[in-house]
Design a protein around this motif. Structure first.
Motif, PDB file in Angstrom:
ATOM      1  N   GLU A   9      -6.135  -0.182   6.657  1.00 53.02           N
ATOM      2  CA  GLU A   9      -4.956   0.694   6.546  1.00 53.02           C
ATOM      3  C   GLU A   9      -5.253   1.942   5.710  1.00 53.02           C
ATOM      4  OE1 GLU A   9      -1.615  -1.584   5.265  1.00 53.02           O
ATOM      5  OE2 GLU A   9      -0.286   0.156   5.185  1.00 53.02           O
ATOM      6  N   ASP A  12      -2.369   1.951  10.593  1.00 58.30           N
ATOM      7  CA  ASP A  12      -2.909   0.590  10.567  1.00 58.30           C
ATOM      8  C   ASP A  12      -3.830   0.384  11.754  1.00 58.30           C
ATOM      9  OD1 ASP A  12      -0.239   0.420   9.149  1.00 58.30           O
ATOM     10  OD2 ASP A  12      -1.012  -1.593   8.797  1.00 58.30           O
ATOM     11  N   VAL A  69       0.849  -1.198   0.000  1.00 59.57           N
ATOM     12  CA  VAL A  69       0.000   0.000   0.000  1.00 59.57           C
ATOM     13  C   VAL A  69       0.885   1.249   0.000  1.00 59.57           C
ATOM     14  CG1 VAL A  69      -1.945   1.153   1.123  1.00 59.57           C
ATOM     15  CG2 VAL A  69      -1.693  -1.321   1.361  1.00 59.57           C
ATOM     16  N   CYS A  70       1.962   1.183   0.794  1.00 65.79           N
ATOM     17  CA  CYS A  70       2.844   2.358   0.886  1.00 65.79           C
ATOM     18  C   CYS A  70       3.516   2.668  -0.445  1.00 65.79           C
ATOM     19  CB  CYS A  70       3.920   2.117   1.960  1.00 65.79           C
ATOM     20  SG  CYS A  70       3.258   2.074   3.629  1.00 65.79           S
ATOM     21  N   ILE A  87       1.535  -5.555   2.127  1.00 64.92           N
ATOM     22  CA  ILE A  87       2.672  -6.085   2.891  1.00 64.92           C
ATOM     23  C   ILE A  87       2.244  -6.188   4.354  1.00 64.92           C
ATOM     24  CG2 ILE A  87       5.059  -5.683   3.599  1.00 64.92           C
ATOM     25  CD1 ILE A  87       5.258  -3.897   0.980  1.00 64.92           C
ATOM     26  N   CYS A 142       3.118  -6.290   7.686  1.00 63.60           N
ATOM     27  CA  CYS A 142       4.156  -6.121   8.712  1.00 63.60           C
ATOM     28  C   CYS A 142       3.678  -6.740  10.007  1.00 63.60           C
ATOM     29  CB  CYS A 142       4.449  -4.641   8.944  1.00 63.60           C
ATOM     30  SG  CYS A 142       5.328  -3.882   7.597  1.00 63.60           S
TER      31      CYS A 142
HETATM   32  N1  SME Z   1       1.126  -2.586   5.100  1.00 64.23           N
HETATM   33  C1  SME Z   1       2.064  -1.694   4.476  1.00 64.23           C
HETATM   34  C2  SME Z   1       3.463  -1.919   4.990  1.00 64.23           C
HETATM   35  C3  SME Z   1       3.827  -1.040   6.140  1.00 64.23           C
HETATM   36  S1  SME Z   1       3.195  -1.528   7.596  1.00 64.23           S
HETATM   37  O1  SME Z   1       1.752  -1.660   7.558  1.00 64.23           O
HETATM   38  C4  SME Z   1       3.698  -0.640   8.867  1.00 64.23           C
HETATM   39  C5  SME Z   1       2.041  -1.843   2.970  1.00 64.23           C
HETATM   40  O2  SME Z   1       1.370  -2.726   2.431  1.00 64.23           O
HETATM   41  O3  SME Z   1       2.709  -1.054   2.308  1.00 64.23           O
END
Ligand code: SME
Length: 163
Positions: A116, A135, A84-85, A107, A109
């Motif tokens: 999120e 989150d 997502v980031c 992702i 974590c």
């Molecule tokens: N979920 C995020 C990664 C960062 S963590 O949530 C702190 C993503 O998919 O980019």
């Protein structure tokens, strides 16, 4: 300024942001160190809303690198367009993911995170220089009101950047 936040515990979400934002401005006013300001902003958001995780990733050498945050330990590096980031960075747009299972490439974590929001942070030229990530371990907490106010906080951070 006093190092204490004043947020009515029973205020609704909009009221909490309305109370928080001037206090954030006061907190970072007169402090030019970016790390110090990002650290206090993440702490203030965590204290106000109690989310599972709130913090920043900053663009360094073509990757997002973990920056000040509050919550469980997290992945340290995220590539452009990944998760997502990395997608918020690539598209230069906020992303609200009500259910992370439905975001391909999310992702994880923390396995406790189910919902999120990621908001890009722009420099004064409009280039993405980082992201603000929130989150939640609940499905019914984050919504478009958070996106709206987190974007205002992102703009406040842009105002503190050198260029
Ligand atoms: N979920 C995020 C990664 C960062 S963590 O949530 C702190 C993503 O998919 O980019």
């Amino acid at each position: 300024m006093a190092e204490e936040l004043f947020i009515a515990a029973d205020a609704d979400k909009k009221d909490k942001y309305t109370l928080l934002i001037p206090q954030l401005n006061a907190l970072i006013e007169g402090e030019e160190d970016l790390t110090a300001n990002l650290a206090n902003i993440s702490a203030a958001l965590k204290e106000t809303f109690g989310w599972l995780w709130v913090g920043f990733y900053w663009v360094k050498n073509e990757e997002l690198v973990l920056a000040p945050f509050q919550g469980p330990i997290a992945c340290t590096r995220i590539k452009w367009g990944r998760g997502v980031c990395g997608t918020a960075w690539k598209d230069a747009k906020s992303i609200f993911v009500p259910d992370v299972e439905k975001f391909p490439g999310h992702i994880a974590c923390s396995s406790s995170s189910v919902s999120e929001i990621v908001v890009p942070i722009f420099d004064k030229q409009g280039k993405v220089v980082g992201v603000l990530d929130v989150d939640s371990e609940r499905y019914d907490v984050l919504d478009s009101t958070d996106v709206e106010y987190l974007e205002i906080i992102s703009e406040i951070i842009t105002g503190k950047l050198e260029k």
